[in-house]
Every structure is written in C-alpha cells, then in structure tokens.
Scaffold this active site. Structure first.
Site, PDB file in Angstrom:
ATOM      1  N   ILE A 166      45.141  18.390 -26.012  1.00  0.00           N
ATOM      2  CA  ILE A 166      44.157  17.310 -26.147  1.00  0.00           C
ATOM      3  C   ILE A 166      44.525  16.416 -27.345  1.00  0.00           C
ATOM      4  O   ILE A 166      44.398  15.192 -27.278  1.00  0.00           O
ATOM      5  CB  ILE A 166      42.739  17.918 -26.312  1.00  0.00           C
ATOM      6  N   SER A 201      33.190  21.876 -28.247  1.00  0.00           N
ATOM      7  CA  SER A 201      33.403  22.434 -26.904  1.00  0.00           C
ATOM      8  C   SER A 201      32.050  22.642 -26.243  1.00  0.00           C
ATOM      9  O   SER A 201      31.038  22.811 -26.940  1.00  0.00           O
ATOM     10  CB  SER A 201      34.097  23.789 -27.021  1.00  0.00           C
ATOM     11  N   TYR A 244      34.553  32.311 -31.054  1.00  0.00           N
ATOM     12  CA  TYR A 244      34.920  30.900 -30.826  1.00  0.00           C
ATOM     13  C   TYR A 244      33.659  30.035 -30.725  1.00  0.00           C
ATOM     14  O   TYR A 244      33.537  29.001 -31.388  1.00  0.00           O
ATOM     15  CB  TYR A 244      35.736  30.814 -29.537  1.00  0.00           C
TER      16      TYR A 244
HETATM   17  P1  NAD Z   1      46.301  23.486 -27.465  1.00  0.00           P
HETATM   18  O1  NAD Z   1      46.457  24.926 -27.787  1.00  0.00           O
HETATM   19  O2  NAD Z   1      46.795  22.977 -26.161  1.00  0.00           O
HETATM   20  O3  NAD Z   1      46.965  22.587 -28.580  1.00  0.00           O
HETATM   21  C1  NAD Z   1      46.613  22.805 -29.881  1.00  0.00           C
HETATM   22  C2  NAD Z   1      47.687  22.264 -30.782  1.00  0.00           C
HETATM   23  O4  NAD Z   1      47.259  22.665 -32.070  1.00  0.00           O
HETATM   24  C3  NAD Z   1      49.051  22.869 -30.572  1.00  0.00           C
HETATM   25  O5  NAD Z   1      49.982  21.805 -30.546  1.00  0.00           O
HETATM   26  C4  NAD Z   1      49.240  23.767 -31.804  1.00  0.00           C
HETATM   27  O6  NAD Z   1      50.569  23.796 -32.263  1.00  0.00           O
HETATM   28  C5  NAD Z   1      48.360  23.119 -32.820  1.00  0.00           C
HETATM   29  N1  NAD Z   1      47.801  24.030 -33.814  1.00  0.00           N
HETATM   30  C6  NAD Z   1      47.264  25.256 -33.601  1.00  0.00           C
HETATM   31  N2  NAD Z   1      46.842  25.799 -34.750  1.00  0.00           N
HETATM   32  C7  NAD Z   1      47.096  24.888 -35.708  1.00  0.00           C
HETATM   33  C8  NAD Z   1      46.907  24.872 -37.102  1.00  0.00           C
HETATM   34  N3  NAD Z   1      46.418  25.923 -37.744  1.00  0.00           N
HETATM   35  N4  NAD Z   1      47.279  23.775 -37.806  1.00  0.00           N
HETATM   36  C9  NAD Z   1      47.831  22.717 -37.176  1.00  0.00           C
HETATM   37  N5  NAD Z   1      48.064  22.683 -35.844  1.00  0.00           N
HETATM   38  C10 NAD Z   1      47.709  23.762 -35.126  1.00  0.00           C
HETATM   39  O7  NAD Z   1      44.753  23.182 -27.684  1.00  0.00           O
HETATM   40  P2  NAD Z   1      43.756  22.256 -26.840  1.00  0.00           P
HETATM   41  O8  NAD Z   1      43.337  23.011 -25.637  1.00  0.00           O
HETATM   42  O9  NAD Z   1      44.338  20.923 -26.712  1.00  0.00           O
HETATM   43  O10 NAD Z   1      42.517  22.257 -27.827  1.00  0.00           O
HETATM   44  C11 NAD Z   1      42.307  21.256 -28.779  1.00  0.00           C
HETATM   45  C12 NAD Z   1      40.855  21.327 -29.230  1.00  0.00           C
HETATM   46  O11 NAD Z   1      40.009  21.172 -28.093  1.00  0.00           O
HETATM   47  C13 NAD Z   1      40.478  22.660 -29.876  1.00  0.00           C
HETATM   48  O12 NAD Z   1      39.628  22.416 -30.973  1.00  0.00           O
HETATM   49  C14 NAD Z   1      39.719  23.380 -28.773  1.00  0.00           C
HETATM   50  O13 NAD Z   1      38.775  24.291 -29.273  1.00  0.00           O
HETATM   51  C15 NAD Z   1      39.056  22.220 -28.056  1.00  0.00           C
HETATM   52  N6  NAD Z   1      38.693  22.519 -26.662  1.00  0.00           N
HETATM   53  C16 NAD Z   1      39.639  22.829 -25.727  1.00  0.00           C
HETATM   54  C17 NAD Z   1      39.245  23.104 -24.415  1.00  0.00           C
HETATM   55  C18 NAD Z   1      40.249  23.437 -23.325  1.00  0.00           C
HETATM   56  O14 NAD Z   1      39.839  23.901 -22.254  1.00  0.00           O
HETATM   57  N7  NAD Z   1      41.512  23.195 -23.510  1.00  0.00           N
HETATM   58  C19 NAD Z   1      37.887  23.089 -24.080  1.00  0.00           C
HETATM   59  C20 NAD Z   1      36.953  22.780 -25.051  1.00  0.00           C
HETATM   60  C21 NAD Z   1      37.369  22.492 -26.340  1.00  0.00           C
END
Ligand code: NAD
Length: 264
Positions: free
Chosen positions: A19, A141, A154
């Site tokens: 995202i 989320s 979470y």
């Molecule tokens: P993802 O795992 O696809 O990507 C996350 C990115 O964050 C990765 O590139 C990773 O390298 C980087 N990362 C992880 N830990 C880190 C840290 N400590 N410091 C710097 N970079 C770091 O994640 P996503 O699914 O795109 O999620 C992004 C946000 O959206 C999160 O806050 C997540 O809780 C929220 N979210 C995701 C979903 C879903 O279904 N994917 C749903 C609701 C909320």
C-alpha cells in the site's frame, strides 16, 4: 477535480512495497516530491527505480530506516527534518494466538504500528503548523473496529492509531493541518500476498481468487466481496492529502469494501 500537490514534500513510511508504494506513486503522480522509506538499501533503490519508471521525472528522495525503534525514527528524521505530508503507513500484521503472543511481540507491534507515528508526528507537525498547511494520515485498518480474534495484538494498535489521529486533529485545530486515518480492509499488498502464499502454492489459484475466498470466509460482511487493490486504497489517501480535502480532519475514512457493517 484535479489534485495538484506540486511543491509539497510527502514522506510515506514503509513505501518500498504494498500500500505504501501505491500511495507514494499516487502522490508523485499528483506532483509531490516523495520520500521513499524502507529498511534496506536494496529495497529502497528498487522502489525508487520502479517509481521513476512509472512516474517519469518524479522528484524522489530515499531514507533507509527501520521505524520499529526510536533510533530508527531519529535516523529518518536526520534525512527528512521537514515534510508537508506525512503518511504513517508502516505497520506489521499477522495472525497469532492470544495465549502465544508474548510481551516482546506486543511491544514490537506497539513500537512499529503506533510509536513510529507518534514520533514522526511530534517531529514534523511543528513545521506544518508554522507553515499553515499540512496533511497527516495514519493507515489504520478495519481491524481497528472489527478486532480479529486471531490478531488482537494487531487490532489494539490499529484502534490506538484512530485515537492518536483524532487527538492530533484537535491538537492542530485551526492551523490548516489536517489529521485523519484511513481504514483499509483486506488489500492485495505484498504482505497480504505473503500471508496467502501457501494457499496459492497449494491450489494454484491467483492472488485475486484466494483474496476473494479469504474475504468471503473471514469477512463475509464485505459489500464488494473481494479484496481491494493497493491502488484503491491509495486513491483515498491521495485525496485526503489534497488541497480539496481541507474540510476533512479528525475523520476515520473507510476503504474496507463495506466490511464494517455500520452506516457511518
Ligand atoms: P506490506 O507488508 O505489503 O508492505 C509493508 C512495507 O513496509 C514493506 O515494504 C516492508 O519492507 C516495510 N516495512 C515493514 N516494517 C518496517 C519498518 N519497521 N520500518 C520501515 N519499513 C518497514 O504491507 P501492506 O499490506 O501494504 O500494509 C501497509 C499498511 O496498511 C500497514 O499499516 C497495515 O497494517 C495496513 N493495512 C493493510 C491491510 C492489508 O490487507 N494489506 C489491511 C488493512 C490495513
């Protein structure tokens, strides 16, 4: 409506994939200079190359910092002491039994998902407030409202982000700085794909298909009856960062496909 963010600097945390990358891309396409953040030089460089391909001429900066600690945030702030837009996207997630979730795990989730946003807001808000314009967005989320029994650690952090965003919006009242949270539902990010990998390998099904099955089995109240794309989430974030979103502050904006069964 034409969103024009030229002249604005946007920091999107954890923006090497998922995202976060889609948000960085959307902001860049709207003319902002974007700062890409990730934990390693390789992932940050790869993301920047990808961004330069899809948004030719993009103004982009890199900051390599792991935001799960105060030191990591300090490292980031040394390269990015000011920003007009802060998108607190860094977040970790994954199912885990409540009895098996130890203090160390609780603390890691709290530091990464909540404290990174606290620390960055504390450092970057003063500049926004004194310039009379700014945007802070927390990527929370639907799990903030629909706490999953298998991801309580979470859900707690995601509810905390709503509280933080609402409080900061009031703290910045009247300054021209808005603070909001965006609540995605299941979204086909890199992290989500990793969670679904076993199922894809076992069945040979696509990410879209296993995403849809996940939604139907685990989030049956979904109105769109599928997982969202990262671009669908990013579109909401780009809007809330725009000039046009100036009357939206202190809000919790859902991009959950209607999973949360509520009218407002
Ligand atoms: P993802 O795992 O696809 O990507 C996350 C990115 O964050 C990765 O590139 C990773 O390298 C980087 N990362 C992880 N830990 C880190 C840290 N400590 N410091 C710097 N970079 C770091 O994640 P996503 O699914 O795109 O999620 C992004 C946000 O959206 C999160 O806050 C997540 O809780 C929220 N979210 C995701 C979903 C879903 O279904 N994917 C749903 C609701 C909320």
């Amino acid at each position: 409506m034409k969103i024009d963010l030229s002249g604005k600097v946007a920091l999107v945390t954890a923006s090497t994939g998922g995202i976060g990358f889609a948000i960085a891309r959307g902001l860049a396409e709207s003319g902002a200079e974007v700062v890409i953040n990730g934990c390693s030089e390789a992932t940050v460089n790869h993301a920047i190359q990808k961004l330069q391909q899809v948004v030719p001429g993009v103004a982009v900066r890199a900051t390599i910092a792991d935001l799960s600690s105060a030191q990591g945030v300090e490292t980031l702030l040394r390269t990015v002491p000011q920003a007009d837009i802060l998108v607190n996207n860094a977040g970790i997630f994954g199912p885990q039994d409540f009895y098996g979730t130890d203090d160390e795990t609780w603390d890691r989730y709290w530091q990464t998902n909540v404290m990174s946003g606290v620390r960055l807001s504390r450092a970057l808000l003063p500049g926004m407030i004194s310039s009379g314009w700014g945007r802070v967005v927390f990527i929370s989320s639907e799990s903030a409202l629909n706490i999953p029994a298998d991801m309580i650690h979470y859900g707690v952090t995601k509810t905390a982000q709503l509280s933080l965003a609402r409080g900061l919006a009031k703290f910045a009242a009247g300054s021209g700085v808005t603070v909001n949270s965006v609540l995605p539902g299941p979204t086909m990010s890199d992290g989500f794909a990793a969670m679904m990998q076993d199922e894809m390998d076992k069945t040979g099904k696509s990410l879209e298909m296993v995403g849809k099955e996940f939604v139907m089995a685990n989030r049956p109240s979904s109105v769109i009856q599928r997982a969202a794309t990262v671009e669908e989430v990013a579109n909401m974030v780009v809007y809330v960062c725009s000039m046009q979103a100036s009357a939206t502050s202190g809000a919790a904006l859902r991009v959950d496909g209607g999973v949360v069964d509520d009218i407002v």
